[in-house]
Motif scaffolding. Structure first.
Motif, short mmCIF file in Angstrom:
data_model
loop_
_atom_site.label_atom_id
_atom_site.label_comp_id
_atom_site.label_asym_id
_atom_site.label_seq_id
_atom_site.Cartn_x
_atom_site.Cartn_y
_atom_site.Cartn_z
N TYR A 88 0.84 -1.20 0.00
CA TYR A 88 0.00 0.00 0.00
C TYR A 88 0.88 1.25 0.00
N PRO A 89 1.74 1.44 -1.02
CA PRO A 89 2.66 2.58 -0.99
C PRO A 89 1.96 3.93 -0.92
N MET A 90 0.75 4.06 -1.48
CA MET A 90 0.05 5.35 -1.38
C MET A 90 -0.18 5.73 0.08
N ASP A 164 -4.20 13.48 5.47
CA ASP A 164 -3.63 12.85 4.27
C ASP A 164 -3.88 11.35 4.30
N MET A 165 -3.67 10.74 5.45
CA MET A 165 -3.84 9.30 5.58
C MET A 165 -5.25 8.86 5.18
N ALA A 166 -6.26 9.62 5.58
CA ALA A 166 -7.64 9.23 5.31
C ALA A 166 -7.95 9.24 3.82
N VAL A 167 -7.25 10.07 3.04
CA VAL A 167 -7.45 10.09 1.59
C VAL A 167 -7.00 8.77 0.99
N ALA A 168 -5.83 8.29 1.42
CA ALA A 168 -5.35 6.99 0.94
C ALA A 168 -6.28 5.87 1.40
N LEU A 169 -6.76 5.94 2.62
CA LEU A 169 -7.68 4.91 3.12
C LEU A 169 -8.96 4.86 2.30
N ALA A 170 -9.45 6.02 1.89
CA ALA A 170 -10.66 6.06 1.06
C ALA A 170 -10.42 5.38 -0.28
N ALA A 171 -9.27 5.63 -0.88
CA ALA A 171 -8.96 5.01 -2.17
C ALA A 171 -8.80 3.50 -2.05
N LEU A 172 -8.38 3.04 -0.88
CA LEU A 172 -8.12 1.62 -0.66
C LEU A 172 -9.35 0.85 -0.17
N ASP A 173 -10.48 1.52 -0.03
CA ASP A 173 -11.70 0.88 0.49
C ASP A 173 -11.49 0.30 1.89
N ALA A 174 -10.76 1.03 2.71
CA ALA A 174 -10.53 0.60 4.09
C ALA A 174 -11.82 0.74 4.90
N LEU A 217 -7.61 -2.88 6.24
CA LEU A 217 -7.26 -2.66 4.84
C LEU A 217 -7.47 -3.97 4.08
N PRO A 218 -8.30 -3.97 3.03
CA PRO A 218 -8.51 -5.19 2.27
C PRO A 218 -7.29 -5.52 1.41
N ASP A 219 -7.24 -6.73 0.92
CA ASP A 219 -6.20 -7.13 -0.02
C ASP A 219 -6.51 -6.50 -1.38
N VAL A 220 -5.69 -5.55 -1.81
CA VAL A 220 -5.90 -4.85 -3.08
C VAL A 220 -4.61 -4.98 -3.90
N PRO A 221 -4.48 -6.04 -4.69
CA PRO A 221 -3.22 -6.27 -5.41
C PRO A 221 -2.76 -5.07 -6.24
N MET A 222 -3.70 -4.36 -6.87
CA MET A 222 -3.29 -3.24 -7.71
C MET A 222 -2.70 -2.09 -6.90
N ALA A 223 -2.95 -2.07 -5.59
CA ALA A 223 -2.42 -1.00 -4.75
C ALA A 223 -0.91 -1.05 -4.61
N SER A 243 -4.72 17.10 -2.91
CA SER A 243 -3.91 15.89 -2.92
C SER A 243 -4.66 14.79 -3.65
N VAL A 244 -3.90 13.82 -4.16
CA VAL A 244 -4.48 12.72 -4.92
C VAL A 244 -3.84 11.41 -4.48
N ALA A 245 -4.66 10.46 -4.07
CA ALA A 245 -4.24 9.08 -3.86
C ALA A 245 -4.75 8.28 -5.04
N ALA A 246 -3.86 7.57 -5.72
CA ALA A 246 -4.27 6.88 -6.94
C ALA A 246 -3.56 5.55 -7.10
N ALA A 247 -4.28 4.58 -7.66
CA ALA A 247 -3.73 3.29 -8.07
C ALA A 247 -4.27 3.01 -9.46
N LEU A 248 -3.43 2.41 -10.31
CA LEU A 248 -3.80 2.23 -11.71
C LEU A 248 -3.38 0.85 -12.19
N GLU A 249 -4.31 0.17 -12.83
CA GLU A 249 -4.01 -1.14 -13.42
C GLU A 249 -4.26 -1.05 -14.92
#
Length: 330
Positions: A88-90, A164-174, A217-223, A243-249
């Motif tokens: 979860y580098p983001m 900042d942390m909560a933005v990444a958590l939102a993108a990760l479906d935590a 935090l769920p298992d999100v391989p693309m993260a 700020s932007v938290a992003a993951a892309l596949e």
């Protein structure tokens, strides 16, 4: 500061019971936000229940492949944990961008998501503020609003969430794990923080006395290929303008999946659902990234002083996705 009582919790259930039964009570973790507000007169609890000694300072694996982050895990320990940095580098990058090392060393996971706005009027008790005093009015609507919301605001409040942390958590479906008098429940981060509506004093969906015990935090391989990009006035630990938290596949040059969340633009971490929907199945090109950003920002309603945030958010989304696309092709 006004006088207050203090007690140290011996177990979570007792802590919840004490705070639930007393309207003026509050939980105390590291206190990096709460104590500041007590000094300013923004918060005036008559009892602090110290929960720092509760056994929630570990990161453990979950049966479904995800991880559980204890509420008392420090921001530093979470940011440098090998499982977070690799999967979860983001999240790691968001934490490192969020505060100085001194603050990260004491600030907790639960405290981070419970931060209150840094709106200058909220922190100035001499000015009207609906969040601080319901019905008083919002000084920011026609006042200094350069740093405030362009999405999801209301006439009652235009403040932004500072985490900042909560933005990444939102993108990760935590999900936030909460203990109350009726037992434990799990709340998706996307639903945990509220938009202001006509009750801006309610930052979250927590009932009084509910205690955060963990973040799942769920298992999100693309993260594993993700990033956090933060634009601020200065590099030295300022709050985000955007700020932007992003993951892309990407599969065969096409966006097969994407996660995007925005910070600094709304009363809560903003999941960019329109942008995601626009991108899925589209070519992984800068033109596609820009169309997706435009789709998300079509709902923006800037104030007199923060119209610059719309193009800034657009460019930041595009830059984050472009960087991830380049990593994929490298």
């Amino acid at each position: 500061m006004r006088p207050f009582e203090y007690t140290r919790a011996l177990d979570a259930a007792t802590a919840v019971a004490i705070v639930s039964e007393r309207p003026g009570a509050a939980f105390l973790g590291a206190g990096t936000n709460l104590v500041d507000h007590m000094k300013l007169g923004v918060a005036n609890p008559n009892l602090l229940v110290d929960v720092r000694g509760l056994p929630y300072d570990r990161i453990v694996s979950l049966p479904d492949g995800g991880i559980r982050v204890g509420a008392a895990v420090s921001n530093t320990d979470l940011a440098v944990a090998p499982v977070v940095r690799s999967r979860y580098p983001m999240l790691s990058r968001a934490l490192l961008a969020g505060a100085s090392a001194q603050l990260r060393n004491v600030a907790t996971t639960a405290g981070n998501v419970m931060q209150r706005t840094r709106c200058v009027y909220f922190q100035d008790v001499s000015t009207p503020c609906n969040k601080r005093e319901p019905g008083a009015g919002c000084s920011a609507v026609d006042g200094f609003n350069r740093d405030l919301a362009i999405l999801g605001a209301s006439e009652h409040c235009v403040a932004t969430h500072p985490s900042d942390m909560a933005v990444a958590l939102a993108a990760l479906d935590a999900a936030v794990v909460v203990l109350g008098v009726d037992g434990e429940r799990s709340v998706p981060v996307a639903d945990f923080h509220r938009l202001p509506g006509d009750e801006p004093h309610r930052d979250t969906v927590l009932a009084h006395g509910e205690l955060i015990t963990a973040i799942d935090l769920p298992d999100v391989p693309m993260a594993a290929r993700s990033t956090y990009r933060k634009v601020r006035d200065r590099a030295s630990y300022a709050f985000a303008l955007v700020s932007v938290a992003a993951a892309l596949e990407i599969t065969d040059g096409t966006v097969s999946d994407v996660r995007i969340a925005l910070g600094g633009v709304a009363h809560k971490p903003w999941r960019a659902a329109r942008a995601e929907q626009t991108l899925r199945g589209a070519p992984a090109t800068e033109d596609s990234f820009r169309r997706a950003a435009d789709a998300e920002l079509s709902a923006a309603r800037p104030l007199t002083g923060n119209g610059f945030k719309v193009p800034l958010a657009r460019n930041t989304i595009v830059a984050a996705l472009r960087d991830l696309a380049r990593e994929d092709s490298a």
